[in-house]
Write a protein that holds these residues in place. Structure first.
Motif, mmCIF file in Angstrom:
data_model
loop_
_atom_site.group_PDB
_atom_site.id
_atom_site.type_symbol
_atom_site.label_atom_id
_atom_site.label_comp_id
_atom_site.label_asym_id
_atom_site.label_seq_id
_atom_site.Cartn_x
_atom_site.Cartn_y
_atom_site.Cartn_z
ATOM 1 N N UNK A 145 0.847 -1.202 0.000
ATOM 2 C CA UNK A 145 0.000 0.000 0.000
ATOM 3 C C UNK A 145 0.880 1.250 0.000
ATOM 4 N N UNK A 146 0.342 2.343 -0.483
ATOM 5 C CA UNK A 146 1.066 3.615 -0.420
ATOM 6 C C UNK A 146 0.268 4.548 0.489
ATOM 7 N N UNK A 147 0.743 5.745 0.686
ATOM 8 C CA UNK A 147 0.040 6.649 1.598
ATOM 9 C C UNK A 147 0.789 6.721 2.911
ATOM 10 N N UNK A 148 0.069 6.846 4.019
ATOM 11 C CA UNK A 148 0.767 7.018 5.297
ATOM 12 C C UNK A 148 0.414 5.902 6.271
ATOM 13 N N UNK A 149 1.261 5.774 7.291
ATOM 14 C CA UNK A 149 1.055 4.703 8.271
ATOM 15 C C UNK A 149 1.698 5.106 9.588
ATOM 16 N N UNK A 150 1.128 4.627 10.680
ATOM 17 C CA UNK A 150 1.707 4.908 12.000
ATOM 18 C C UNK A 150 1.143 3.937 13.027
#
Ligand code: COA
Length: 371
Positions: A145-150
């Motif tokens: 997946x792309x985008x953001x993560x935390x």
């Protein structure tokens, strides 16, 4: 403002099972050996005896009968009383990530999605295997997946804090599809040599996919989410990155999970339903409108009391199912597992309320409607 729906959920539990009888036999063997080896110090008042545990007490006081665990042999070995995990090399994923994937894959399959269609990953769990890189980054890479993560943590309420945030991200247009992963290996946090807590936790992992409502069929409308906190030290795990530094000052320092069970019980049965009711008030949902509540699974009497206070009627297995008999407390994954196991029979238009509570204290709640 966009609306969010829960598109799918998934969960996974390990195959190893420990019954109360097996757990108590091992704990009592450890306690008896300790007491024999330290008999002189104990009779001189220089050491405290380790009290014996009982399977009957555990069943009656908590409702827990068994738990699924990642390493039965290590936990029952009285020289370890702890699961064993082989350290990973630089090229391998974290162990906790591997467990997370066991729930993420079925959640993606059920939603008929690929990882590339996820644009935000939140790992919401009580503890993370390492400080960084965030496990969410690793999961993002694993699923493509792309985008953001935390990563985020609010103990046993983590998954619903993740859902609260995913709801806001979708409403605001910052994300279209959010994966929330809750891998929980609580037997690694627990102290199996401490009678008050040795029986509480099992291991499990859960995942939830939340996406923008674009008129698709299926899933659950997220009607509202709400979280509240009230600080308490009655339930804590002091294990953390400062421990080595602390041991340089106090060599015997051995942090671990501990609780004042009575206090936690009393505080949380008051606080948790209040938070769920605050959410219901905000969205004009009356108790009689709610067909089912999926509660965090910590103690069967807590489940009884919290369900009654949310629903305004006595708990039944239909209106507030319990799964802790088989799994124990699986921390933040428990409410998602409960929802997944006990929601297929509900009819379109039915309302349900999820409520999860734990250390902090933190309470997360969410109201959902079957589409
Ligand atoms: N085996 C045998 N006896 C035990 C025991 C064990 N494992 N643990 C406690 N006892 C004894 C105590 O010594 C006490 O004996 P006494 O009456 O002679 O003094 C008696 O049983 C009652 O102990 P108590 O600690 O008051 O039990 P409890 O009814 O409060 O139940 C919990 C203990 C932990 C099950 C309960 O407090 C609980 O579930 N609390 C909430 C904790 C929780 O769920 N935390 C996670 C929230 S996310």
């Amino acid at each position: 403002m966009h609306k969010a729906i829960i598109r799918s959920t998934g969960y996974w539990v390990p195959e190893d099972v420990i019954t109360n009888e097996e757990l108590v036999a091992s704990y009592n063997a450890y306690a008896t050996r300790f007491n024999e080896q330290n008999a002189a110090a104990i009779s001189a008042g220089e050491a405290e005896p380790v009290p014996l545990s009982s399977a009957e007490f555990i069943t009656n006081a908590s409702g827990i009968e068994r738990r699924h665990v990642i390493d039965k042999t290590g936990i029952l070995d009285i020289d370890k009383l702890h699961p064993r995990i082989t350290p990973r090399s630089y090229s391998e994923t974290a162990f906790q990530t591997e467990l997370a994937m066991n729930a993420i894959r079925p959640a993606l399959d059920k939603a008929e999605l690929t990882g590339a269609e996820i644009d935000a990953v939140i790992v919401a769990s009580s503890a993370q295997q390492r400080n960084f890189p965030a496990m969410a980054c690793e999961i993002q890479e694993q699923i493509g997946s792309t985008g953001f993560s935390f990563d985020l943590t609010m103990a046993c309420a983590s998954a619903l804090y993740g859902l609260n945030l995913a709801n806001s991200l979708i409403q605001s247009g910052q994300a279209e599809r959010v994966l929330i992963a809750s891998p929980e290996i609580m037997t690694c946090i627990n102290v199996h040599s401490r009678r008050d807590v040795h029986f509480i936790f099992g291991d499990a992992t859960a995942a939830m996919i939340v996406e923008r409502d674009t008129g698709q069929t299926g899933g659950w409308d997220v009607v509202g989410t709400h979280c509240e906190n009230k600080f308490s030290t009655a339930l804590r795990s002091d294990f953390g990155f400062l421990n080595d530094a602390e041991r340089l000052v106090e060599p015997g320092y051995a942090p671990g999970l501990d609780q004042d069970g009575h206090k936690v019980f009393k505080d949380v049965v008051g606080f948790a339903p209040t938070v769920a009711r605050n959410l219901m008030k905000r969205i004009n949902l009356e108790p009689h409108d709610v067909s089912r509540t999926w509660l965090h699974q910590a103690n069967i009497r807590m489940v009884d009391m919290i369900a009654k206070r949310i629903l305004g009627r006595d708990r039944t297995e239909d209106n507030a199912p319990a799964i802790l008999q088989e799994y124990g407390n699986t921390s933040s994954s428990s409410v998602v597992m409960n929802f997944e196991m006990n929601s297929d029979d509900m009819a379109p238009g039915d309302y349900g309320v999820m409520c999860a509570f734990g250390a902090g204290y933190g309470v997360g709640s969410a109201a959902v409607r079957k589409r």
